[in-house]
Design a protein around this motif. Sequence first.
Motif, PDB file in Angstrom:
ATOM      1  N   PRO A   1       0.802  -1.221   0.000  1.00 48.03           N
ATOM      2  CA  PRO A   1       0.000   0.000   0.000  1.00 48.03           C
ATOM      3  C   PRO A   1       0.833   1.269   0.000  1.00 48.03           C
ATOM      4  CG  PRO A   1       0.073  -0.946   2.197  1.00 48.03           C
ATOM      5  CD  PRO A   1       0.724  -1.936   1.285  1.00 48.03           C
ATOM      6  N   ASP A   2       2.135   1.144   0.351  1.00 47.33           N
ATOM      7  CA  ASP A   2       2.983   2.333   0.442  1.00 47.33           C
ATOM      8  C   ASP A   2       3.421   2.845  -0.921  1.00 47.33           C
ATOM      9  OD1 ASP A   2       5.143   0.515  -0.271  1.00 47.33           O
ATOM     10  OD2 ASP A   2       5.177  -0.070   1.831  1.00 47.33           O
ATOM     11  N   GLY A   3       3.338   2.005  -1.965  1.00 50.87           N
ATOM     12  CA  GLY A   3       3.743   2.413  -3.302  1.00 50.87           C
ATOM     13  C   GLY A   3       5.236   2.575  -3.484  1.00 50.87           C
ATOM     14  N   LEU A   4       6.019   2.128  -2.510  1.00 50.61           N
ATOM     15  CA  LEU A   4       7.474   2.268  -2.606  1.00 50.61           C
ATOM     16  C   LEU A   4       8.051   1.250  -3.584  1.00 50.61           C
ATOM     17  CD1 LEU A   4       8.372   2.643   1.195  1.00 50.61           C
ATOM     18  CD2 LEU A   4       8.410   4.443  -0.538  1.00 50.61           C
ATOM     19  N   PRO A   5       9.197   1.555  -4.175  1.00 47.69           N
ATOM     20  CA  PRO A   5       9.877   0.552  -4.985  1.00 47.69           C
ATOM     21  C   PRO A   5      10.304  -0.626  -4.112  1.00 47.69           C
ATOM     22  CG  PRO A   5      11.302   2.438  -4.618  1.00 47.69           C
ATOM     23  CD  PRO A   5       9.942   2.822  -4.118  1.00 47.69           C
TER      24      PRO A   5
ATOM     25  N   ARG B   1       0.726  -2.250 -10.298  1.00 47.51           N
ATOM     26  CA  ARG B   1       2.101  -2.279 -10.795  1.00 47.51           C
ATOM     27  C   ARG B   1       3.060  -2.427  -9.620  1.00 47.51           C
ATOM     28  NH1 ARG B   1       0.476  -3.876 -14.613  1.00 47.51           N
ATOM     29  NH2 ARG B   1       0.021  -2.856 -16.612  1.00 47.51           N
ATOM     30  N   VAL B   2       4.139  -3.123  -9.861  1.00 51.73           N
ATOM     31  CA  VAL B   2       5.188  -3.297  -8.862  1.00 51.73           C
ATOM     32  C   VAL B   2       6.508  -2.910  -9.505  1.00 51.73           C
ATOM     33  CG1 VAL B   2       6.387  -4.921  -7.358  1.00 51.73           C
ATOM     34  CG2 VAL B   2       3.935  -5.182  -7.747  1.00 51.73           C
ATOM     35  N   ARG B   3       7.209  -1.999  -8.888  1.00 51.74           N
ATOM     36  CA  ARG B   3       8.504  -1.579  -9.433  1.00 51.74           C
ATOM     37  C   ARG B   3       9.612  -2.210  -8.588  1.00 51.74           C
ATOM     38  NH1 ARG B   3      11.868   3.327  -9.263  1.00 51.74           N
ATOM     39  NH2 ARG B   3      10.420   4.246  -7.762  1.00 51.74           N
ATOM     40  N   ILE B   4      10.239  -3.245  -9.135  1.00 50.80           N
ATOM     41  CA  ILE B   4      11.324  -3.931  -8.436  1.00 50.80           C
ATOM     42  C   ILE B   4      12.642  -3.311  -8.901  1.00 50.80           C
ATOM     43  CG2 ILE B   4      12.476  -6.135  -8.026  1.00 50.80           C
ATOM     44  CD1 ILE B   4       9.793  -7.510  -8.427  1.00 50.80           C
ATOM     45  N   VAL B   5      13.331  -2.673  -7.978  1.00 51.27           N
ATOM     46  CA  VAL B   5      14.548  -1.943  -8.324  1.00 51.27           C
ATOM     47  C   VAL B   5      15.817  -2.725  -7.992  1.00 51.27           C
ATOM     48  CG1 VAL B   5      13.469   0.320  -8.124  1.00 51.27           C
ATOM     49  CG2 VAL B   5      14.479  -0.749  -6.087  1.00 51.27           C
ATOM     50  N   GLU B   6      15.667  -3.802  -7.265  1.00 53.20           N
ATOM     51  CA  GLU B   6      16.821  -4.646  -6.926  1.00 53.20           C
ATOM     52  C   GLU B   6      16.296  -6.044  -6.660  1.00 53.20           C
ATOM     53  OE1 GLU B   6      20.453  -4.805  -3.579  1.00 53.20           O
ATOM     54  OE2 GLU B   6      19.024  -3.136  -3.621  1.00 53.20           O
ATOM     55  N   ARG B   7      16.994  -7.038  -7.162  1.00 52.41           N
ATOM     56  CA  ARG B   7      16.582  -8.415  -6.903  1.00 52.41           C
ATOM     57  C   ARG B   7      17.809  -9.305  -6.838  1.00 52.41           C
ATOM     58  NH1 ARG B   7      12.133  -9.150 -11.022  1.00 52.41           N
ATOM     59  NH2 ARG B   7      12.424  -7.026 -11.752  1.00 52.41           N
TER      60      ARG B   7
ATOM     61  N   HIS C   1      10.932  -0.644  -0.113  1.00 56.56           N
ATOM     62  CA  HIS C   1      10.308  -1.737   0.638  1.00 56.56           C
ATOM     63  C   HIS C   1      11.146  -2.989   0.399  1.00 56.56           C
ATOM     64  CE1 HIS C   1       6.247  -3.585   2.024  1.00 56.56           C
ATOM     65  NE2 HIS C   1       7.244  -4.379   2.350  1.00 56.56           N
ATOM     66  N   THR C   2      11.841  -3.445   1.419  1.00 51.44           N
ATOM     67  CA  THR C   2      12.692  -4.633   1.306  1.00 51.44           C
ATOM     68  C   THR C   2      11.869  -5.877   1.597  1.00 51.44           C
ATOM     69  OG1 THR C   2      14.629  -3.357   1.991  1.00 51.44           O
ATOM     70  CG2 THR C   2      14.777  -5.758   2.152  1.00 51.44           C
TER      71      THR C   2
END
Length: 323
Positions: free
Chosen positions: A93-97, A163-169, A236-237
């Motif tokens: 819900p926070d919309g963070l990456p 939508r989900v923005r994954i910036v690191e995996r 968001h980790t």
Amino acid sequence: MLAGHEQDPGPSALALRLMAAVHRLVLTGGAPDLAAHYSSVGGTGDPAAAWPTFRQVLVERVAEVRAGLASPPQTNEVGRSAALFGGLLQLLPDGLPVRLFEIGASAGLNLLADHFTYLAADGGAWLPEAPRQPGEESGRAGGDRGVLLDPAWDRVPEDVAARVRIVERGGCDLSPIDATTEDGALSLLSCVWPDQSARLARLRSALLVARDEPVSLVAAGAGDYVESLELREGAHTVLWHSVMWQYLPHEEQQRVSARVQALGQAATEAMPFTHLAFEPRRLEPDGPHRFVVTATSWPFGQERILGEAPPHGVPVTWWGSNA
């Protein structure tokens, strides 16, 4: 063939190792007579007809099959993305990456879950950023539309992130597999039972995605890897895992749990942390093991059971007021 393995423990999956070693010969063209009966390569799928030829392979290819027994099975079941990613979609819900990490990641295919298409039994769907249609031009062979999980869920849960923005995996495994290589792909495919066409189709599609979207994996135990993780302001980790917890020694389970709690205590609304799992557990003391999707998000730290599914992850039945 199995001499010397009489005392192998159950979790070593000796039967799967044996079948995978033979399946690999079939997939590489090394056992053409047996391939005529393996549906994974277009054969009849008749097990009774396959048995005499299968036995002959064991007689004639002892060294090759026994060498395969030394390799731990690596299935990297892509269907479990339905549970993991479907759970994640309900927790943003926070919309963070998102920074996404996995322990027991095998080849890291489930870390690519945001590239998959999820259809629900009730007609709903969650589509990736640019879903491919049959015949549409693509960077992948044959205009492939990517991984299709159908049905992935009984329904699309309420209030999921569009939508989900994954910036690191990234992820770890004791013996990570490079899914972009022919050898890595064969190792994964050989561990799927040859008559399970839906699983093989999912895996083959995921291997194509992996060629375009490489994932960073390290050879490490779960304890060491989780202890190396840190939270990051403005992101968001997420740490997730599926059907691997029972294979960890008790001491390592304690290390992982302690670090998860420490990360949770350090979390804030500006740098939240979520532990998401799809693992078997007993919901009642004497009840059967059920494969459930669980999530604990901090800074609040309350565990929730989001749903349950068969061991391979599809379809997921979501819990809730309208489940």
